[in-house]
Design an enzyme around this catalytic site. Structure first.
Site, PDB file in Angstrom:
ATOM      1  N   CYS A 265      31.678  24.686 -45.667  1.00  0.00           N
ATOM      2  CA  CYS A 265      32.145  25.502 -46.970  1.00  0.00           C
ATOM      3  C   CYS A 265      32.548  26.991 -46.580  1.00  0.00           C
ATOM      4  CB  CYS A 265      31.559  25.081 -48.116  1.00  0.00           C
ATOM      5  SG  CYS A 265      32.673  25.330 -49.641  1.00  0.00           S
ATOM      6  N   HIS A 349      31.715  18.739 -47.948  1.00  0.00           N
ATOM      7  CA  HIS A 349      30.122  18.618 -48.096  1.00  0.00           C
ATOM      8  C   HIS A 349      29.604  17.451 -47.443  1.00  0.00           C
ATOM      9  CE1 HIS A 349      29.018  22.567 -50.262  1.00  0.00           C
ATOM     10  NE2 HIS A 349      30.178  22.285 -50.498  1.00  0.00           N
ATOM     11  N   GLU A 351      26.524  16.684 -46.730  1.00  0.00           N
ATOM     12  CA  GLU A 351      25.350  16.350 -47.446  1.00  0.00           C
ATOM     13  C   GLU A 351      25.392  15.421 -48.582  1.00  0.00           C
ATOM     14  OE1 GLU A 351      26.458  19.753 -49.911  1.00  0.00           O
ATOM     15  OE2 GLU A 351      26.752  19.312 -47.909  1.00  0.00           O
TER      16      GLU A 351
END
Length: 373
Positions: A265, A349, A351
């Site tokens: 990001c 993202h 994750e």
């Protein structure tokens, strides 16, 4: 609960019902298309100084727990929904959304016509706004003036406000209910993670893979990082304009070629700037857990979670770097790498908190890089 109002800088006024804290708060009005995960959104530091509008109409039914916090606090300036659930029911729930926002001194608005609001923001772009709950909601002229005088995200360095004041070691792993493989190794390769507004699940994804992680403040000089003899450096997510975080760009330039680097990001944008590229503010950005991204190296399409209002420009000269991922909705650059300098990054993202798990392989690629494979 009492009267609440949202006032945009262009004069649009939307009346609703307030919940959470009472008062007035300004921010940049943005929208998020995720179907779930409002708690992770609220506690993501990347949303600092933003008023988040949820496109899903029914919010709050699962309440709030203490396990899914992405940081110690709520960072949004306001939270806008179509309908706040009157019933809270979940086996992990410890508080209601209303009670949580009151505790965190954050204003919420319900009964807002979010479909109208999101169409407005898509057509005109995200803009400055004010949320008000209680007596202050009556004076819309003053609220409009406040919105128009609020800071512009262009040129805004917000990282200094969200970064950790001191270095710390992270050892927590993922809950085995969600990720079965736990391989934290106290003697594993050391990763130094720059905290530009880091999410906890990013850290868990690294400790799950046998990495030791030391998190450092955003302004930590590259010389201090190299003195720690890390096997790799991670550049985190965070809020604001990446071009305004000039010290981070300079540090990454000094680190390039010294150790493997992985950015997510804001960290992706900072890496792009360090390589010689440019960034620009998007009209309404990408925020949600359902964005299609194409991996140009494999041809695979990943459904991914996003939260960004800036992007690396398509005409950027990355001086040997190459684009690895693009967004299929608007062709925005979503990933890049520089093989010679052992650096890579993604705008989205992996994750996946909240969101899909399609892109977790990127953390495995980082492990292979720090292991010299």
């Amino acid at each position: 609960m009492s009267a609440g109002v949202l006032v945009l800088e262009d004069g649009l006024i939307l009346q609703g019902i307030g919940f959470g804290a009472q008062g007035v708060q300004a921010g940049e009005a943005v929208f998020n298309t995720s179907m779930t995960g409002y708690q992770e959104i609220l506690t993501d530091p990347s949303y600092y100084r933003q008023i988040v509008v949820m496109t899903v109409p029914h919010v709050g039914n699962t309440g709030i727990n203490r396990e899914d916090m992405e940081s110690e606090r709520v960072w949004v300036s306001g939270f806008v929904v179509r309908a706040l659930s009157p019933i809270v029911s979940n086996w992990r729930q410890r508080d209601s959304l209303d009670g949580f926002l009151r505790e965190q001194n954050v204003i919420g608005l319900s009964e807002i016509p979010t479909r109208q609001l999101v169409r407005h923001l898509r057509e005109r772009g995200v803009m400055r706004a004010v949320v008000a709950h209680g007596e202050a909601a009556q004076d819309t002229e003053a609220l409009l003036e406040m919105a128009q005088n609020f800071m512009d995200m262009n040129g805004a360095n917000l990282v200094d406000d969200v970064t950790t004041p001191e270095p710390y070691h992270w050892t927590e792993q993922s809950d085995p209910q969600w990720y079965a493989q736990h391989r934290y190794d106290p003697n594993g390769p050391l990763i130094v993670a720059y905290d530009f507004g880091i999410k906890r699940n990013i850290l868990r994804m690294m400790t799950d893979r046998g990495l030791r992680v030391t998190v450092v403040p955003a302004r930590t000089p590259a010389t201090e990082v190299l003195a720690m003899k890390p096997s790799g450096v991670f550049l985190s997510n965070g809020p604001g304009d990446p071009a305004a975080v000039d010290y981070a760009i300079d540090n990454v330039r000094h680190l390039l070629g010294q150790v493997p680097i992985f950015g997510i990001c804001l960290g992706h944008q900072i890496l792009g700037l360090a390589l010689g590229g440019r960034t620009e503010k998007m009209r309404f950005g990408h925020r949600g857990g359902n964005q299609p991204v194409k991996n140009l190296l494999t041809g695979h399409v990943e459904i991914s979670a996003h939260n960004h209002g800036f992007a690396v420009t398509q005409d950027s000269d990355l001086h040997g770097g190459e684009v690895t991922h693009i967004n299929l909705n608007d062709q925005t650059i979503e990933g890049l790498r520089h093989p010679e300098l052992r650096a890579f990054s993604v705008q989205y993202h992996p994750e996946a908190s909240p969101g899909p798990h399609d892109s977790l392989y990127l953390f495995d690629e980082f492990v292979r890089a720090v292991q010299g494979e």
